[in-house]
Design a protein around this motif. Sequence first.
Motif, short mmCIF file in Angstrom:
data_model
loop_
_atom_site.label_atom_id
_atom_site.label_comp_id
_atom_site.label_asym_id
_atom_site.label_seq_id
_atom_site.Cartn_x
_atom_site.Cartn_y
_atom_site.Cartn_z
N LEU A 162 51.07 50.26 -39.80
CA LEU A 162 49.75 50.67 -39.34
C LEU A 162 49.55 52.10 -39.80
O LEU A 162 50.30 53.00 -39.40
CB LEU A 162 49.65 50.57 -37.81
N TYR A 163 48.58 52.30 -40.67
CA TYR A 163 48.45 53.55 -41.40
C TYR A 163 47.26 54.35 -40.92
O TYR A 163 46.23 53.80 -40.51
CB TYR A 163 48.27 53.21 -42.89
N SER A 164 47.40 55.68 -40.98
CA SER A 164 46.27 56.56 -40.66
C SER A 164 45.80 57.25 -41.92
O SER A 164 46.51 58.08 -42.49
CB SER A 164 46.68 57.60 -39.62
N ARG A 165 44.61 56.93 -42.34
CA ARG A 165 44.03 57.55 -43.52
C ARG A 165 43.83 59.05 -43.29
O ARG A 165 44.12 59.88 -44.15
CB ARG A 165 42.70 56.85 -43.85
N ALA A 166 43.37 59.40 -42.08
CA ALA A 166 43.07 60.80 -41.79
C ALA A 166 44.34 61.65 -41.84
O ALA A 166 44.29 62.82 -42.25
CB ALA A 166 42.41 60.92 -40.42
N ARG A 167 45.45 61.07 -41.44
CA ARG A 167 46.72 61.82 -41.42
C ARG A 167 47.51 61.63 -42.72
O ARG A 167 48.51 62.26 -42.93
CB ARG A 167 47.58 61.35 -40.25
N ARG A 168 47.07 60.71 -43.56
CA ARG A 168 47.81 60.31 -44.77
C ARG A 168 49.27 60.02 -44.45
O ARG A 168 50.20 60.38 -45.18
CB ARG A 168 47.71 61.39 -45.86
N SER A 169 49.47 59.35 -43.35
CA SER A 169 50.82 58.96 -42.94
C SER A 169 50.71 57.82 -41.92
O SER A 169 49.64 57.59 -41.37
CB SER A 169 51.57 60.16 -42.36
N PRO A 170 51.81 57.11 -41.71
CA PRO A 170 51.73 55.93 -40.84
C PRO A 170 51.79 56.26 -39.35
O PRO A 170 52.40 57.24 -38.95
CB PRO A 170 52.99 55.15 -41.24
N GLU A 196 50.83 52.90 -52.61
CA GLU A 196 50.19 51.66 -52.23
C GLU A 196 48.86 51.52 -52.97
O GLU A 196 47.90 52.19 -52.61
CB GLU A 196 49.96 51.71 -50.71
N PRO A 197 48.82 50.73 -54.02
CA PRO A 197 47.58 50.66 -54.79
C PRO A 197 46.43 50.03 -54.02
O PRO A 197 45.26 50.19 -54.39
CB PRO A 197 47.96 49.80 -55.99
N GLN A 198 46.75 49.33 -52.92
CA GLN A 198 45.66 48.69 -52.17
C GLN A 198 44.89 49.69 -51.34
O GLN A 198 43.79 49.42 -50.90
CB GLN A 198 46.23 47.65 -51.21
N VAL A 199 45.54 50.81 -51.06
CA VAL A 199 44.90 51.79 -50.19
C VAL A 199 44.03 52.71 -51.02
O VAL A 199 44.50 53.37 -51.92
CB VAL A 199 45.97 52.63 -49.46
N LEU A 258 55.65 56.03 -49.68
CA LEU A 258 55.20 57.16 -48.86
C LEU A 258 54.25 56.71 -47.75
O LEU A 258 53.96 57.49 -46.86
CB LEU A 258 54.57 58.25 -49.73
N THR A 259 53.79 55.46 -47.79
CA THR A 259 53.00 54.97 -46.66
C THR A 259 53.92 54.57 -45.50
O THR A 259 53.44 54.21 -44.43
CB THR A 259 52.12 53.76 -47.05
N ASN A 260 55.23 54.62 -45.71
CA ASN A 260 56.20 54.35 -44.65
C ASN A 260 56.92 55.62 -44.21
O ASN A 260 57.88 55.56 -43.47
CB ASN A 260 57.22 53.31 -45.17
#
Length: 313
Positions: free
Chosen positions: A60-68, A90-93, A167-169
Amino acid sequence: MSRLCSAFVLVLASGWCLCGADVGNFAPCLQFFHRSWPPKGLTGTPICQRYNNQYRFATLYSRARRSPWLSAYVYGTPAGKRPSASWKFEPQVRTLKHGRMEVQPEELAYPGADGNMIPFPPGPVDQNVVDSQAVQLDYINSTFSRGHLNPSLHHQSREDRSATFTLTNTVPQKAGSNEGPWEVLEQTVNKTLTAYCLGEAYLVTGILPYLSGERWLKNHRVAVPEYMWSAYCCPNYNASLPEELRDTFPTYAAVGRNDPNSTEEIVPVCKTAKKQFRGYDVRRMPLDSLETYLKERFGSVVSVFYEQCSGSD
Ligand SMILES: *[C@@H]1O[C@H](CO)[C@@H](O)[C@H](O)[C@H]1NC(C)=O
Ligand SMILES: *[C@@H]1O[C@H](CO)[C@@H](O)[C@H](O)[C@H]1NC(C)=O
Ligand SMILES: *[C@@H]1O[C@H](CO)[C@@H](O)[C@H](O)[C@H]1NC(C)=O
Ligand SMILES: *[C@@H]1O[C@H](CO)[C@@H](O)[C@H](O)[C@H]1NC(C)=O
């Protein structure tokens, strides 16, 4: 009435509904959650983490924080050495014009990509990727290490282990935690689960943000967590547990400090710990204690596991 209201608010705040096409969803990777039930009470962008054409875990990722906010996975007994890190993105993000992020396989940051995570190229990174998530440069020369939420140590196959290096993890984690008490926790969980968990063990590892005054990595792009937390659920376990593990099944949790300057209400500091690890303590606790801290910090009821991991598998 008040109970109805709060139930209603929870549904709205939980963010799991497929309210619009602009959010990803966990449907393709529900197998990483106990009873296919993702944690409730936190809002973010679901990512089904895919590597070499297979789903490996969920974030579950936070775009605003650029971290999960959290990663969820099924434990696998490790075999062999930790793979050498090849960091991925993550190319999907991607960022949309409206400033919101989506995870949609048909609209990728990298045209032609197929939903799998991709190793960072040696050269410059696509601006779409830089905008939407943390990149290598965010961590280089910062005073933080790349802290895995889903650790490589808790997986068997080489590919499952490599997949954790995205890095999304990861979150900015102090070395004193990452190489100290938090690593000890990961190893203890590894030993406990291999010794006494008979069926699947489901883990969820996440962060607690600062209550006020967010901290960031040097260039203000990636948010730093005040604490990390982790919980497991192993419904099918060996009931002849030694005395010291009596309270640790079917579920158990922990919270770790990521800031020596934090107050000690959640995790007390061991004053006699080695200097390099002092202030990075991890406190083991029952799941409901963890959920109490989650509720305090997020201002909403957070449920990590379906029915708190009670009942049989
Ligand atoms: C990191 O710091 C070193 C030493 O100050 C410097 O030489 C190097 O260019 C920096 N690297 C980046 C990517 O900022
Ligand atoms: C993890 O558990 C396995 C199985 O018990 C063991 O062989 C391995 O040494 C453990 N790894 C660590 C780093 O604790
Ligand atoms: C359960 O644990 C006991 C004591 O450690 C051990 O003797 C027994 O073989 C274990 N049973 C299973 C099914 O692993
Ligand atoms: C803790 O606080 C002191 C004094 O304000 C500061 O110098 C230090 O950098 C802080 N440590 C960390 C790890 O933030």
